[in-house]
Scaffold this motif. Structure first.
Motif, PDB file in Angstrom:
ATOM      1  N   UNK A  51       0.960  -1.213  -0.064  1.00  0.00           N
ATOM      2  CA  UNK A  51       0.174   0.041  -0.033  1.00  0.00           C
ATOM      3  C   UNK A  51       0.757   1.286   0.039  1.00  0.00           C
ATOM      4  N   UNK A  52       1.859   1.394   0.688  1.00  0.00           N
ATOM      5  CA  UNK A  52       2.536   2.536   0.764  1.00  0.00           C
ATOM      6  C   UNK A  52       3.606   2.888  -0.509  1.00  0.00           C
ATOM      7  N   UNK A  53       3.944   1.589  -1.026  1.00  0.00           N
ATOM      8  CA  UNK A  53       4.628   1.548  -2.644  1.00  0.00           C
ATOM      9  C   UNK A  53       3.976   2.081  -3.601  1.00  0.00           C
ATOM     10  N   UNK A  54       2.669   1.694  -3.485  1.00  0.00           N
ATOM     11  CA  UNK A  54       1.573   1.965  -4.556  1.00  0.00           C
ATOM     12  C   UNK A  54       0.939   3.222  -4.377  1.00  0.00           C
ATOM     13  N   UNK A  55       1.138   3.782  -3.114  1.00  0.00           N
ATOM     14  CA  UNK A  55       0.181   5.198  -2.659  1.00  0.00           C
ATOM     15  C   UNK A  55       1.073   6.360  -3.511  1.00  0.00           C
ATOM     16  N   UNK A  56       2.144   6.502  -3.578  1.00  0.00           N
ATOM     17  CA  UNK A  56       2.755   7.547  -4.428  1.00  0.00           C
ATOM     18  C   UNK A  56       3.247   8.736  -3.564  1.00  0.00           C
ATOM     19  N   UNK A  57       2.499   8.989  -2.401  1.00  0.00           N
ATOM     20  CA  UNK A  57       2.630  10.076  -1.583  1.00  0.00           C
ATOM     21  C   UNK A  57       3.781   9.757  -0.431  1.00  0.00           C
TER      22      UNK A  57
END
Length: 106
Positions: A51-57
């Motif tokens: 989730x953190x890797x694909x979140x972008x921010x």
């Protein structure tokens, strides 16, 4: 000389419920607890890393910390399965601490 055939009394003793104060039962319970907890935390850390890797921010360091924490928790599950429960618990603590540190980068 001992009789190689089991007697009926010996078979009845095997059917008795486990003694709650049995150290072997405590060790078995600790192993399964370490395996289960390590697996659940590894899956949670892996999901958080994705989730953190694909979140972008979020910074890449947060995703990496979650992934490293998940790897440590998976290692703890493996250690628990092999009977190294004390090492497994400390590895779980380390993995959760790494994931908590990754949460601070977010």
């Amino acid at each position: 000389m001992a009789d190689p055939v089991r007697r009926v009394e010996d078979a009845e003793e095997l059917d008795e419920p486990d003694d709650p104060d049995d150290p072997a039962e405590d060790a078995r319970r600790a192993r399964w607890s370490a395996v289960g907890t390590g697996a659940v935390l590894a899956l949670a850390g892996l999901a958080a890393a994705v989730l953190r890797a694909t979140g972008g921010a979020a910074p890449a360091l947060a995703a990496a910390a979650y992934a490293v924490g998940a790897a440590l928790c998976a290692l703890a599950a493996l250690l628990g399965a092999r009977g190294r429960t004390r090492r497994a618990v400390w590895t779980l603590v380390g993995g959760v601490m790494v994931m908590a540190l990754g949460d601070q980068f977010d």
